[in-house]
Design an enzyme around this catalytic site. Structure first.
Site, PDB file in Angstrom:
ATOM      1  CG  HIS A 268       9.253 -37.432  -1.546  1.00 39.15           C
ATOM      2  ND1 HIS A 268       9.470 -36.700  -2.691  1.00 39.15           N
ATOM      3  CD2 HIS A 268       8.736 -38.619  -1.950  1.00 39.15           C
ATOM      4  CE1 HIS A 268       9.100 -37.418  -3.747  1.00 39.15           C
ATOM      5  NE2 HIS A 268       8.651 -38.587  -3.326  1.00 39.15           N
ATOM      6  CG  ASP A 345       5.662 -33.598   2.152  1.00 46.56           C
ATOM      7  OD1 ASP A 345       4.503 -33.950   1.836  1.00 46.56           O
ATOM      8  OD2 ASP A 345       6.680 -34.090   1.627  1.00 46.56           O
ATOM      9  CD  GLN A 348       3.794 -41.270   1.400  1.00 45.36           C
ATOM     10  OE1 GLN A 348       3.143 -42.217   1.840  1.00 45.36           O
ATOM     11  NE2 GLN A 348       4.045 -41.140   0.113  1.00 45.36           N
ATOM     12  CE  LYS A 371       2.040 -39.585  -2.798  1.00 48.59           C
ATOM     13  NZ  LYS A 371       3.002 -40.663  -3.099  1.00 48.59           N
ATOM     14  CB  CYS A 509      11.467 -39.839  -4.406  1.00 51.57           C
ATOM     15  SG  CYS A 509      11.183 -40.133  -6.152  1.00 51.57           S
TER      16      CYS A 509
END
Length: 549
Positions: A268, A345, A348, A371, A509
């Site tokens: 991202h 990260d 997700q 999220k 993004c």
């Protein structure tokens, strides 16, 4: 495959029809009238886009129906079975005796209201059809064959109970943000109603209650990702701020001119731009692990990219455009073999697959609350305590100090060192409630449900002429990306919205990821624990309708 046809599920006058269709020449028209109960005229246009009239073969249905009503079979080589031949539900089939009784009641064809109350599993319940050689009909279920009753779970989310453009809302934009269950909304409301206060610095009762709830939320994050201590959890506004925090603290301290930082093409923008800016500021070089045409990272390249000047690796756990689950454990192993720390990260991945930061060996792990069914504007950074202890603060202000004079400041210990000013107390508490909600359902159960739904969606969408699915990673979570021939991506998103279906249509993004496969944008439906096969079916029908305009 040959099938027996069961009389048990034949239409009965008690179902609300005036009478069973006769066997005279008007049976075809009566069959059409009967079908109106399940496919009224208002749905015929959508039905024809998927199944044209010429493929219905009504004449064959009429002939077969006449044979059934006369006591025979439309397939002479198959035996005819009666109601007595079908095994009845038992407690061992369905659980408790009361559940068994409920099932028998619901499937009683002499009960006019029964059929409207039954939800059948389309994969396991062959209604009225029994493969030869199998001694019993498969069980009927109220819910899908996975462990989540998503139709029931959906009722926990107030925003999903509305109509958009005259249609029931189908929320398939979960990759951008998830909706919030009432348990989270009520928890935040309770804070503002009953114990709103600043934390840590008050001697009164409400301050103590707020502080306890805030620190309890930190402990919930610690347990959810299996950090060694709550002192390793820093509250931030979200993943983007968390990555910037690490870049502006660890990065500024340890990245020098000529050094290197490695990200990936699947990341991202939030995991590219902060490191890009740091490298520009420090005179360092930013490198990226490439991706192949399936949407998988080429990890063999990571060994080549790492040099003695590599100071940091930062990669996404899951790609937000193709759903790729990166082998972050292998990435960490490779980097650590060169004494290079790694940030993962988890924006997700946090809601879709179990996370154990100690098992992974991650040095940093970041995620956003919105999220994972939590509030917007809250997230967390996990950092190994031995690393956090060495890091300088990012922002200055209250709470992150122990003593201040005009000449100098003594900084607090982590995590307070990195939480300057009044924190987002309410949303931290809401995040804790969201993690409780997910933990109650079980992250493994959620993972299994979403995997099954995603594969079903890919299968159904792949069958649509003029639709191209993007990427086919080896391991993936609940993301599907596609484009339609000749129809701009933004227009597809707008047309789906007219059908009450919310998807993301754009570059997500993640422009380097899309460009690696030769695309600039895509339509991206993403699935969550409250989505059902019915949601997927509505999407497929709507896409076919768009193509057939």
């Amino acid at each position: 495959m040959a099938f027996e046809i069961s009389q048990t599920f034949l239409p009965d006058p008690g179902f609300g029809y005036a009478q069973a269709p006769s066997t005279d020449g008007g049976a075809l028209e009566q069959l059409k009238a009967l079908a109106q109960k399940y496919c009224p005229d208002s749905y015929q246009a959508e039905r024809q886009a998927v199944l044209p009239d010429e493929e219905l073969h009504l004449e064959e249905l009429e002939a077969g129906f006449k044979a059934l009503l006369s006591g025979g079979s439309p397939f002479p080589d198959l035996p005819y079975i009666d109601k007595e031949d079908i095994p009845q539900a038992t407690p061992s089939n369905y659980g408790s005796p009361s559940q068994s009784a409920d099932i028998n009641k619901l499937t009683d064809i002499n009960n006019p209201a029964s059929i409207d109350n039954v939800v059948f599993d389309h994969e396991t319940a062959n209604i009225g059809l029994q493969p030869l050689g199998e001694p019993e009909l498969r069980n009927l279920h109220y819910e899908e064959t996975d462990t989540l009753n998503s139709a029931q779970i959906k009722k926990d989310f107030p925003v999903l109970q509305q109509k958009v453009n005259g249609h029931d809302l189908v929320w398939l934009d979960n990759g951008a943000t998830t909706q919030k269950p009432l348990a989270v909304i009520d928890k935040i409301s309770d804070y503002y109603k009953n114990y709103n206060s600043n934390i840590h610095r008050g001697a009164h009762t409400l301050a103590a209650r707020a502080t306890d709830a805030y620190e309890e939320a930190r402990e919930k994050v610690q347990r959810f990702i299996n950090a060694a201590s709550s002192e390793e959890i820093i509250f931030v506004r979200g993943t983007t701020e968390g990555i910037n925090l690490v870049a502006q603290t660890y990065g500024r301290q340890f990245v020098t001119p000529g050094d290197e930082v490695i990200v990936s093409e699947l990341d991202h923008h939030a995991n590219i731009v902060p490191w890009q800016r740091l490298c520009q500021e420090r005179g360092a070089t930013l490198k990226a692990i490439p991706t192949d045409q399936n949407g998988d990272l080429v990890l063999s390249e990571l060994e080549r990219l790492i040099t003695p000047r590599t100071r940091f690796v930062s990669v996404g756990h899951v790609n937000n455009t193709f759903g790729t689950i990166n082998d972050v454990q292998r990435i960490i192993e490779i980097a650590h073999s060169h004494n290079v720390p790694v940030l993962i990260d988890g924006a997700q991945s946090i809601a879709h697959t179990p996370v154990d930061v100690q098992k992974l060996g991650a040095d940093f792990f970041v995620f956003s609350g919105h999220k994972i069914y939590g509030p917007n504007g809250i997230g967390a950074v996990y950092g190994r305590k031995d690393i956090l202890d060495k890091m300088q603060p990012w922002q200055g202000g209250g709470n992150m100090i122990t003593d201040v004079t005009i000449e100098r400041t003594e900084y607090n210990v982590p995590p307070a060192r990195f939480e300057a000013g009044t924190p987002n107390v309410a949303d931290a508490i809401g995040l804790g409630a969201a993690l409780d909600y997910v933990s109650h359902l079980g992250i493994r159960n959620i993972e299994a449900h979403e995997h099954k739904l995603t594969e079903y969606a890919r299968e159904q969408l792949a069958a649509i002429p003029g639709l191209t699915l993007l990427a086919n990673p080896k391991q993936r979570v609940s993301v599907v990306s596609f484009v339609l021939d000749g129809i701009p991506v933004p227009e597809v998103g707008t047309l789906l919205d007219k059908e009450g279906i919310a998807v993301r249509a754009g570059h997500h993004c993640a422009q380097p990821a899309l460009r690696a496969l030769g695309y600039e944008m895509s339509v991206r439906p993403t699935f969550a624990l409250y989505n059902t096969k019915d949601d997927v079916d509505k999407l497929v029908i709507a896409v076919r309708k768009i193509i057939g305009r």
